[in-house]
Motif scaffolding. Structure first.
Motif, PDB file in Angstrom:
ATOM      1  N   GLY A 197      -1.309   2.190   0.661  1.00  0.00           N
ATOM      2  CA  GLY A 197      -0.053   2.572   1.013  1.00  0.00           C
ATOM      3  C   GLY A 197       0.937   2.680   0.168  1.00  0.00           C
ATOM      4  O   GLY A 197       1.041   1.669  -0.691  1.00  0.00           O
ATOM      5  N   LYS A 198       2.095   3.415   0.168  1.00  0.00           N
ATOM      6  CA  LYS A 198       3.214   3.327  -0.445  1.00  0.00           C
ATOM      7  C   LYS A 198       3.737   2.205  -0.762  1.00  0.00           C
ATOM      8  O   LYS A 198       4.085   1.552  -1.942  1.00  0.00           O
ATOM      9  CB  LYS A 198       4.075   4.531  -0.253  1.00  0.00           C
ATOM     10  N   ASP A 199       4.204   1.509   0.183  1.00  0.00           N
ATOM     11  CA  ASP A 199       4.936   0.089   0.423  1.00  0.00           C
ATOM     12  C   ASP A 199       3.886  -0.651   0.157  1.00  0.00           C
ATOM     13  O   ASP A 199       4.393  -2.130  -0.044  1.00  0.00           O
ATOM     14  CB  ASP A 199       5.774  -0.110   1.528  1.00  0.00           C
ATOM     15  N   ALA A 200       2.541  -0.908   0.544  1.00  0.00           N
ATOM     16  CA  ALA A 200       1.577  -1.883   0.712  1.00  0.00           C
ATOM     17  C   ALA A 200       0.783  -1.986  -0.852  1.00  0.00           C
ATOM     18  O   ALA A 200       0.624  -3.376  -1.130  1.00  0.00           O
ATOM     19  CB  ALA A 200       0.631  -1.754   1.761  1.00  0.00           C
ATOM     20  N   GLY A 201       0.797  -1.013  -1.727  1.00  0.00           N
ATOM     21  CA  GLY A 201       0.102  -1.132  -3.015  1.00  0.00           C
ATOM     22  C   GLY A 201      -1.265  -0.715  -2.560  1.00  0.00           C
ATOM     23  O   GLY A 201      -1.690  -0.310  -1.525  1.00  0.00           O
ATOM     24  N   SER A 202      -2.081  -0.821  -3.606  1.00  0.00           N
ATOM     25  CA  SER A 202      -3.591  -0.701  -3.540  1.00  0.00           C
ATOM     26  C   SER A 202      -4.311  -1.859  -3.969  1.00  0.00           C
ATOM     27  O   SER A 202      -4.246  -1.869  -5.278  1.00  0.00           O
ATOM     28  CB  SER A 202      -3.836   0.600  -4.279  1.00  0.00           C
ATOM     29  N   ALA A 203      -5.197  -2.370  -3.290  1.00  0.00           N
ATOM     30  CA  ALA A 203      -6.217  -3.467  -3.594  1.00  0.00           C
ATOM     31  C   ALA A 203      -7.134  -3.556  -2.398  1.00  0.00           C
ATOM     32  O   ALA A 203      -6.882  -3.479  -1.188  1.00  0.00           O
ATOM     33  CB  ALA A 203      -5.491  -4.689  -3.905  1.00  0.00           C
ATOM     34  N   LEU A 204      -8.283  -3.868  -2.712  1.00  0.00           N
ATOM     35  CA  LEU A 204      -9.286  -4.068  -1.975  1.00  0.00           C
ATOM     36  C   LEU A 204     -10.533  -5.189  -2.211  1.00  0.00           C
ATOM     37  O   LEU A 204     -10.817  -4.983  -3.539  1.00  0.00           O
ATOM     38  CB  LEU A 204     -10.301  -2.647  -1.569  1.00  0.00           C
TER      39      LEU A 204
END
Length: 192
Positions: A158-165
Motif C-alpha cells: 500500500g502507498k502508506d504501508a510500503g512494500s515488503a513480504l
C-alpha cells in the motif's frame, strides 16, 4: 514469464497445484494479485508469494525481491518487515494462544503497516487447504502446540504501508521454531 518458470520448476519436482501472487512497489495501490503481463521496472520491489500442493498438502513461501540495487525506501520497508517477522517468530512458543501471537507487533510505528499485516494475516496452519487453522493473531484462541506446522507471514502493501513480504513454514518444537525452508532473511537483489 516469472510465473511460468516457477510453475515449471515446481511441477517437475512433483507439485500437484501451484499458485503465485505478485505485488509491485511501483503500483502501491494494488496488493498481491495473480501474475499479469506487465513489465517490471529497475529499482522496484517485487513481492512474490508462492503456494504449492505436494501430496495434497499445501505450503507457502513469500519473499521480497528488488530489480537492481534497492532504493532507500525499499530497503527501509524490508527492514521493517524483517524486524516484524523476527518479533513474530520470537513470540511463538508452545502454550501461547493464537490471539496473543500478534501482540508484540503493535509497536510498529505505521498504522498502515499494522493494517496491512492484519489484512494479509500473520500466519496459519498447514494442511489440505491453502489456509488452515490455527489463524495467528485473529479472533478465536487456540493454544500453539509442539508438533504444529505453521506458515508465518509479514506483508506490507500500500502507498502508506510500503512494500515488503516474508513468508516461511516452521515446525513448532518444545525448544522453539524449526525452519522448514532455507533462507538468510535478506532482501534479494536481482541484476545489480
Amino acid at each position: 514469464q516469472v510465473m511460468a518458470e516457477l510453475e515449471r520448476a515446481a511441477r517437475r519436482r512433483g507439485v500437484e497445484d501451484f499458485r503465485l501472487l505478485l505485488a509491485r512497489s511501483g503500483t502501491p495501490g494494488v496488493g498481491l494479485r495473480p501474475a499479469a503481463d506487465q513489465t517490471l521496472a529497475k529499482g522496484e520491489a517485487i513481492l512474490v508469494l508462492v503456494a504449492a500442493s505436494f501430496q495434497r498438502y499445501w505450503a507457502e513461501l513469500g519473499q521480497t525481491f528488488c530489480l537492481g540495487r534497492p532504493p532507500e525506501d525499499v530497503a527501509r520497508n524490508y527492514d521493517l518487515a524483517r524486524m516484524a517477522f523476527q518479533q513474530l517468530t520470537g513470540s511463538i512458543k508452545p502454550g501461547i494462544s493464537t490471539l496473543a501471537v500478534g501482540d508484540g507487533l503493535q509497536a510498529i510505528p505505521s498504522a498502515a503497516a499494522r493494517q496491512s499485516l492484519q489484512a494479509y494475516g500473520l500466519g496459519n496452519g498447514l494442511g489440505l487447504d491453502l489456509s488452515e487453522e490455527p489463524y495467528l493473531g485473529r479472533e478465536g484462541s487456540v493454544a500453539i502446540k509442539s508438533g504444529m506446522v505453521l506458515t508465518l507471514r509479514t506483508c506490507f502493501t500500500g502507498k502508506d504501508a510500503g512494500s515488503a513480504l516474508i513468508s516461511r513454514p516452521y515446525l513448532v518444537a518444545e525448544a522453539g521454531l524449526e525452519p522448514l525452508a532455507r533462507s538468510d532473511g535478506s532482501l534479494i537483489s536481482i541484476g545489480n
